[in-house]
Design a protein around this motif. Sequence first.
Motif, short mmCIF file in Angstrom:
data_model
loop_
_atom_site.label_atom_id
_atom_site.label_comp_id
_atom_site.label_asym_id
_atom_site.label_seq_id
_atom_site.Cartn_x
_atom_site.Cartn_y
_atom_site.Cartn_z
N ILE A 17 0.87 -1.17 0.00
CA ILE A 17 0.00 0.00 0.00
C ILE A 17 0.91 1.22 0.00
CG2 ILE A 17 -1.72 1.34 1.29
CD1 ILE A 17 -2.53 -1.36 2.64
N VAL A 18 0.65 2.15 -0.92
CA VAL A 18 1.41 3.40 -0.97
C VAL A 18 0.42 4.52 -0.68
CG1 VAL A 18 2.85 4.93 -2.37
CG2 VAL A 18 2.97 2.44 -2.71
N MET A 19 0.78 5.38 0.25
CA MET A 19 -0.11 6.50 0.56
C MET A 19 0.69 7.71 1.01
SD MET A 19 -2.03 4.71 3.81
CE MET A 19 -3.29 5.92 3.78
N GLY A 20 0.07 8.86 0.88
CA GLY A 20 0.71 10.10 1.27
C GLY A 20 0.31 10.50 2.68
N THR A 21 1.05 11.45 3.21
CA THR A 21 0.74 11.99 4.52
C THR A 21 1.11 13.47 4.55
OG1 THR A 21 1.05 11.75 6.90
CG2 THR A 21 2.99 11.39 5.52
N LEU A 22 0.47 14.18 5.44
CA LEU A 22 0.80 15.59 5.63
C LEU A 22 2.01 15.76 6.54
CD1 LEU A 22 -2.79 16.97 6.27
CD2 LEU A 22 -1.36 17.45 4.31
N GLY A 23 2.34 14.74 7.30
CA GLY A 23 3.45 14.85 8.23
C GLY A 23 3.11 15.68 9.44
N LYS A 24 1.84 15.74 9.81
CA LYS A 24 1.43 16.50 10.99
C LYS A 24 1.92 15.81 12.26
CE LYS A 24 -2.69 18.66 9.12
NZ LYS A 24 -2.25 20.04 9.17
N THR A 25 2.14 16.62 13.28
CA THR A 25 2.56 16.08 14.56
C THR A 25 1.77 16.75 15.67
OG1 THR A 25 4.30 17.74 14.76
CG2 THR A 25 4.93 15.63 13.78
N GLY A 26 1.94 16.26 16.86
CA GLY A 26 1.37 16.89 18.03
C GLY A 26 -0.13 17.04 17.99
N LEU A 27 -0.60 18.23 18.36
CA LEU A 27 -2.03 18.49 18.50
C LEU A 27 -2.78 18.32 17.19
CD1 LEU A 27 -4.28 19.31 20.43
CD2 LEU A 27 -3.78 21.69 19.89
N ASP A 28 -2.19 18.78 16.06
CA ASP A 28 -2.85 18.62 14.76
C ASP A 28 -3.16 17.16 14.48
OD1 ASP A 28 -2.91 21.28 14.13
OD2 ASP A 28 -1.11 21.23 12.89
N ARG A 29 -2.18 16.28 14.71
CA ARG A 29 -2.39 14.86 14.45
C ARG A 29 -3.42 14.29 15.40
NH1 ARG A 29 2.36 10.95 15.40
NH2 ARG A 29 1.22 10.50 17.26
N PHE A 30 -3.36 14.71 16.68
CA PHE A 30 -4.31 14.22 17.67
C PHE A 30 -5.73 14.61 17.30
CE2 PHE A 30 -6.77 14.88 21.56
CZ PHE A 30 -6.76 13.58 22.07
N LEU A 31 -5.93 15.86 16.90
CA LEU A 31 -7.27 16.35 16.59
C LEU A 31 -7.80 15.82 15.26
CD1 LEU A 31 -6.93 20.08 17.68
CD2 LEU A 31 -8.15 18.26 18.88
N LEU A 32 -6.94 15.76 14.26
CA LEU A 32 -7.38 15.37 12.94
C LEU A 32 -7.35 13.86 12.71
CD1 LEU A 32 -5.54 18.10 10.86
CD2 LEU A 32 -7.95 18.08 11.53
#
Length: 151
Positions: A110-125
């Motif tokens: 499986i190949v997929m992209g990511t935004l590379g978010k960390t911290g609160l952004d990743r937790f919330l989203l």
Amino acid sequence: MREETFKKIMVATDGSELVKKAVETAIEISRLSGAKLYAVYVVVPTTRSPRDFGWEKAAMEHFMSEGKTATRFVEEEAKPAGVVVEPVILQGHPADKIVEFAEQQGIEMIVMGTLGKTGLDRFLLGSVAENVVRHSKTPVLVVRGESPEQE
């Protein structure tokens, strides 16, 4: 001569600019290995309301159209490389459907992209990529996309 390492590869797409690097990567791996590429887009069903007056149907038509556009993009990008692409549009929770499709179809990567978010952004989203990595029995290649600010 091709090394037939993979026969079935999936690229998960949401049609965004950030997924383009993942699409390019999936196409190149498919080309090098002679694999068939599945371009998968997942439509998240809308919630029903007794007074939606056709809104739900219109929203689903819109998301299905977006899915066709996103998977068609993968097909067009793969043509010059001679990679066969099968477009797939699924409905449900994206991470669950990606993992389920991969298992049912015998996908080998499986190949997929990511935004590379960390911290609160990743937790919330939340992160579809993270959930796929955690729950998939299939190897997952996560390709960091570039936001327009990075270009």
